[in-house]
Write an enzyme that holds these catalytic residues in place. Structure first.
Site, short mmCIF file in Angstrom:
data_model
loop_
_atom_site.label_atom_id
_atom_site.label_comp_id
_atom_site.label_asym_id
_atom_site.label_seq_id
_atom_site.Cartn_x
_atom_site.Cartn_y
_atom_site.Cartn_z
N THR A 1 -7.95 9.14 7.05
CA THR A 1 -8.35 10.24 6.18
C THR A 1 -9.44 9.85 5.20
O THR A 1 -10.33 10.64 4.89
CB THR A 1 -7.13 10.77 5.40
OG1 THR A 1 -6.14 11.21 6.34
CG2 THR A 1 -7.50 11.94 4.50
N ASP B 1 -7.46 7.44 14.28
CA ASP B 1 -6.37 7.83 13.42
C ASP B 1 -5.33 6.70 13.50
O ASP B 1 -5.13 6.11 14.57
CB ASP B 1 -5.75 9.13 13.93
CG ASP B 1 -4.67 9.65 13.00
OD1 ASP B 1 -4.96 10.53 12.19
OD2 ASP B 1 -3.52 9.16 13.10
N SER C 1 -2.29 6.66 13.71
CA SER C 1 -1.21 6.90 14.67
C SER C 1 -1.55 6.34 16.05
O SER C 1 -0.66 6.08 16.86
CB SER C 1 -0.91 8.40 14.78
OG SER C 1 -0.48 8.91 13.55
N THR D 1 18.09 -3.37 7.42
CA THR D 1 18.79 -2.22 6.86
C THR D 1 17.96 -0.95 6.97
O THR D 1 16.73 -0.97 6.86
CB THR D 1 19.18 -2.45 5.39
OG1 THR D 1 19.81 -1.27 4.88
CG2 THR D 1 17.97 -2.78 4.52
N CYS E 1 18.21 1.28 4.75
CA CYS E 1 17.93 1.65 3.36
C CYS E 1 16.50 1.26 2.99
O CYS E 1 15.97 0.26 3.47
CB CYS E 1 18.91 0.96 2.42
SG CYS E 1 20.64 1.37 2.71
#
Length: 342
Positions: free
Chosen positions: A15, A59, A61, A278, A280
C-alpha cells in the site's frame, strides 16, 4: 552522532507505494523514481537516499520464500555500499518476511528496517510519510561511527520493534503492529527514545553471512476444541511436510485424548518437526506446567516459548535446510538465534 548516512530504500510492493487512480479510484503502483515528488520532505533529511524497486512489485499476500531470498540477495549485494536499509513492504505479511530475513541475515551489523502504511502514499490522511521518514532516520542513526540498530526492525506508528517479535493486530488502525512479548527498540516522539537495553549487541567485526536457502515445506495447524481425529490424521499425512507450527491453547495446552497424542507422536517418528506455540497474542508456552501439555513434552514436541507464529515459520524454513537430527534440531530451535524468543 553521525549526521549523514547512505540509505538504500527498497520497494517490494504494498500500500505504501500505491496511488489512487482519479478515474477508477483503484490503487496502482507508482514509479518510485518519483518518490521525492510525493514526499518532498525527504529532501530535508541529511541522509543520502538511493532507491531500488523490485521489477515486479507484489502485494504482500503474494510474497513467498522465493521473494525473501531475492530480498536478502539485494541487501547482500549492496551491504558494503550503504549504512542502512529501509524495506517498503505490504503490511499484511510484513512480520513473516521480516522474521524470515532476520534468520537469513546472520551477523547483521547494520539496520534493516521494514515499514509500510495502512493508507496509500498519495492519500491525504496517509500514515506513509511519517513511517517512511522516521524509518530512514532510524536506519541512519549512528553513535561513535557505528549504527545504533544492528538487526532487522519493523517500524510502524511511532514505534520500532524487533521484527521477529511482531504480529499484525489490526487491519484498520494506523497502530497495526504489536510486540507483546518484547519492548519497542525505539519510540518516536519529539525525540527518538532509544531503549538501549533491548538492542541486539553484535560485534562489529563479524562478517555478514547470508543464507540463500529456505524450505517451505511448513504448515501451521491451529487447534480448535472440536478437532476431529480424521481431520488431524489427514493433515499430518500430507506428503512432503517437514515442519509443523502447532498453535495450542494458553501456555501450550492441548487435547489429552490418546488418539491426538499418538497422531503427533507418529508424525514426529516420521521425522516431522513440530513446534508448540501459543494461540495467545502474548505470553509463552511452558510445556509440563499443566497436565494438558505434559504429554506433548514427553513425546518430544519442540517448545516454542514466547516466539510468534510468524517468527516460528521463518525459523522453521531456515532450519529445515540444515538437515539436522531431530534432537539437535529441537535444541537449536529452542535456543534464541536472533532475539526471537526469551
Amino acid at each position: 552522532m553521525k549526521n549523514k548516512a547512505k540509505i538504500l530504500l527498497i520497494y517490494t510492493g504494498g500500500t505504501i507505494g500505491m496511488i489512487k487512480d482519479p478515474v477508477t479510484n483503484s490503487l496502482k503502483a507508482f514509479n518510485f523514481d518519483q518518490l521525492l515528488s510525493k514526499i518532498p520532505e525527504l529532501k530535508l533529511l541529511s541522509h543520502k537516499i538511493e532507491t531500488y524497486s523490485f521489477e515486479d512489485p507484489k502485494d504482500s499476500s503474494d510474497f513467498d520464500h522465493t521473494d525473501y531470498i531475492a530480498l536478502a540477495k539485494v541487501i547482500e549485494a549492496n551491504y558494503e555500499d550503504f549504512d542502512g536499509f529501509v524495506v517498503l513492504h505490504g503490511s499484511d505479511t510484513m512480520s513473516y518476511t521480516a522474521s524470515a530475513l532476520s534468520f537469513m541475515l546472520e551477523n547483521l551489523t547494520k539496520p534493516v528496517i521494514f515499514t509500510g502504511s495502512q493508507l496509500p502514499i498519495g492519500d491525504l490522511r496517509t500514515d506513509a510519510k511519517e513511517n517512511l521518514i522516521t524509518s530512514i532516520q532510524v536506519a541512519g542513526l549512528h553513535e561513535n561511527g557505528k549504527p545504533v540498530i544492528k538487526e532487522v526492525g519493523l517500524y510502524f506508528e511511532y514505534k520500532l520493534y524487533r521484527a521477529n517479535r511482531t504480529t499484525k493486530i489490526n487491519a484498520e488502525h494506523f497502530e497495526a503492529f504489536e510486540s507483546l512479548n518484547y519492548p519497542p527498540l525505539i519510540e518516536s516522539g519529539v525525540n527518538l527514545k532509544i531503549n538501549r537495553s533491548s538492542l541486539q549487541r553484535i560485534p562489529s567485526k563479524r562478517k555478514l553471512k547470508v543464507h540463500h536457502e529456505l524450505d517451505n515445506r511448513v504448515m501451521v495447524i491451529k487447534l480448535i476444541p472440536s478437532l476431529a481425529k480424521k481431520t488431524l490424521e489427514h493433515i499430518l499425512e500430507t506428503p512432503h511436510i517437514k515442519g509443523i507450527i502447532l498453535e495450542t491453547f494458553g501456555s501450550g495446552n492441548s487435547k489429552t485424548d490418546i488418539w491426538f497424542i499418538k497422531a503427533l507422536e507418529k508424525a514426529i517418528n516420521k521425522g516431522i518437526h513440530i513446534v508448540n506455540v501459543t494461540q495467545c497474542s502474548g505470553g509463552s508456552v511452558e510445556m509440563g506446567k499443566y497436565e494438558t501439555s505434559d504429554q506433548l513434552k514427553k513425546i518430544g514436541l519442540i517448545e516454542g516459548k514466547d516466539i510468534t507464529t510468524e517468527a516460528a515459520v521463518g525459523k522453521m524454513m531456515y532450519m529445515l535446510t540444515k538437515d539436522l537430527e531431530y534432537n539437535v534440531f529441537k535444541t537449536i530451535f529452542e535456543t534464541s538465534l536472533r532475539g526471537e524468543m526469551k
